[in-house]
Design a protein around this motif. Structure first.
Motif, PDB file in Angstrom:
ATOM      1  N   ASN A  52     -54.869   4.491 -38.919  1.00 30.73           N
ATOM      2  CA  ASN A  52     -55.412   5.703 -38.303  1.00 30.73           C
ATOM      3  C   ASN A  52     -54.851   7.014 -38.840  1.00 30.73           C
ATOM      4  O   ASN A  52     -55.457   8.067 -38.640  1.00 30.73           O
ATOM      5  CB  ASN A  52     -55.188   5.662 -36.792  1.00 30.73           C
ATOM      6  CG  ASN A  52     -55.854   4.480 -36.146  1.00 30.73           C
ATOM      7  OD1 ASN A  52     -56.943   4.080 -36.549  1.00 30.73           O
ATOM      8  ND2 ASN A  52     -55.218   3.896 -35.165  1.00 30.73           N
ATOM      9  N   ALA A  53     -53.690   6.975 -39.482  1.00 32.86           N
ATOM     10  CA  ALA A  53     -53.058   8.229 -39.909  1.00 32.86           C
ATOM     11  C   ALA A  53     -52.518   8.133 -41.330  1.00 32.86           C
ATOM     12  O   ALA A  53     -51.509   8.730 -41.655  1.00 32.86           O
ATOM     13  CB  ALA A  53     -51.947   8.601 -38.940  1.00 32.86           C
ATOM     14  N   SER A  54     -53.197   7.377 -42.155  1.00 30.46           N
ATOM     15  CA  SER A  54     -52.776   7.247 -43.542  1.00 30.46           C
ATOM     16  C   SER A  54     -53.192   8.494 -44.311  1.00 30.46           C
ATOM     17  O   SER A  54     -53.495   9.521 -43.709  1.00 30.46           O
ATOM     18  CB  SER A  54     -53.405   5.976 -44.137  1.00 30.46           C
ATOM     19  OG  SER A  54     -52.775   5.631 -45.336  1.00 30.46           O
ATOM     20  N   VAL A  55     -53.246   8.440 -45.612  1.00 28.76           N
ATOM     21  CA  VAL A  55     -53.574   9.629 -46.399  1.00 28.76           C
ATOM     22  C   VAL A  55     -54.985  10.120 -46.090  1.00 28.76           C
ATOM     23  O   VAL A  55     -55.203  11.304 -45.878  1.00 28.76           O
ATOM     24  CB  VAL A  55     -53.418   9.346 -47.912  1.00 28.76           C
ATOM     25  CG1 VAL A  55     -53.896  10.538 -48.741  1.00 28.76           C
ATOM     26  CG2 VAL A  55     -51.970   9.023 -48.238  1.00 28.76           C
ATOM     27  N   PHE A  56     -55.951   9.214 -46.028  1.00 29.11           N
ATOM     28  CA  PHE A  56     -57.327   9.592 -45.715  1.00 29.11           C
ATOM     29  C   PHE A  56     -57.556   9.361 -44.233  1.00 29.11           C
ATOM     30  O   PHE A  56     -57.445   8.237 -43.747  1.00 29.11           O
ATOM     31  CB  PHE A  56     -58.313   8.780 -46.564  1.00 29.11           C
ATOM     32  CG  PHE A  56     -58.112   9.016 -48.026  1.00 29.11           C
ATOM     33  CD1 PHE A  56     -58.603  10.176 -48.615  1.00 29.11           C
ATOM     34  CD2 PHE A  56     -57.419   8.115 -48.804  1.00 29.11           C
ATOM     35  CE1 PHE A  56     -58.410  10.419 -49.970  1.00 29.11           C
ATOM     36  CE2 PHE A  56     -57.219   8.341 -50.153  1.00 29.11           C
ATOM     37  CZ  PHE A  56     -57.709   9.497 -50.736  1.00 29.11           C
ATOM     38  N   ARG A  57     -57.864  10.431 -43.503  1.00 22.14           N
ATOM     39  CA  ARG A  57     -57.944  10.352 -42.041  1.00 22.14           C
ATOM     40  C   ARG A  57     -59.047  11.253 -41.506  1.00 22.14           C
ATOM     41  O   ARG A  57     -59.531  12.136 -42.198  1.00 22.14           O
ATOM     42  CB  ARG A  57     -56.604  10.723 -41.436  1.00 22.14           C
ATOM     43  CG  ARG A  57     -55.936  11.879 -42.132  1.00 22.14           C
ATOM     44  CD  ARG A  57     -54.469  11.942 -41.795  1.00 22.14           C
ATOM     45  NE  ARG A  57     -53.745  12.784 -42.731  1.00 22.14           N
ATOM     46  CZ  ARG A  57     -52.446  12.777 -42.866  1.00 22.14           C
ATOM     47  NH1 ARG A  57     -51.717  11.993 -42.117  1.00 22.14           N
ATOM     48  NH2 ARG A  57     -51.843  13.549 -43.713  1.00 22.14           N
ATOM     49  N   THR A  58     -59.393  11.005 -40.248  1.00 22.11           N
ATOM     50  CA  THR A  58     -60.379  11.835 -39.554  1.00 22.11           C
ATOM     51  C   THR A  58     -59.789  12.228 -38.206  1.00 22.11           C
ATOM     52  O   THR A  58     -58.849  11.601 -37.710  1.00 22.11           O
ATOM     53  CB  THR A  58     -61.693  11.074 -39.306  1.00 22.11           C
ATOM     54  OG1 THR A  58     -61.432   9.980 -38.423  1.00 22.11           O
ATOM     55  CG2 THR A  58     -62.315  10.575 -40.602  1.00 22.11           C
TER      56      THR A  58
END
Length: 120
Positions: free
Chosen positions: A4-10
């Motif tokens: 949920n909070a890696s490099v690519f996130r929303t």
């Protein structure tokens, strides 16, 4: 955090992670240590490290949710462009008495190299 909070996130995933962290931090309040030794108490060290990891994770997730742009290793898929007008500043995250994460900002001192989008 990887999901949920890696490099690519929303924003949606980050909000989900906020709730997961709240639950984990609540569980952490009830942690117990069986090893009562004073020397080389690795169980105590690991428990303290877990608490620190949860606090850093909370700061990371709230900061990423707060920053509505993509920049460097912070890539918001719902905000794909960098926004120097609003976000060319350092973000300082801290907790207030009620446990809420708050932010202050510090200006970026530009040096020899002006910021510009990466083009590959």
């Amino acid at each position: 955090m990887m999901d949920n909070a890696s490099v690519f996130r929303t924003g949606e995933l980050l909000k989900k992670q906020v709730e997961i962290l709240k639950e984990l931090m609540d569980r952490y309040k009830r942690i117990s240590i069986d090893d009562k030794g004073d020397a080389y108490n690795t169980e105590l060290v690991e428990a303290l490290e877990l608490g620190y990891l949860l606090e850093v994770s909370e700061a990371l997730v709230h900061s990423a949710l707060n920053r509505t742009e993509s920049r460097g290793a912070h890539a918001r898929e719902d905000y794909p462009e960098r926004d120097d007008e609003n976000w060319l500043k350092h973000t300082l995250a801290y907790k207030v008495e009620d446990g809420k994460v708050c932010f202050r900002y510090k200006p970026v001192v530009l040096g020899r190299f002006e910021p510009k989008p990466r083009t590959y």
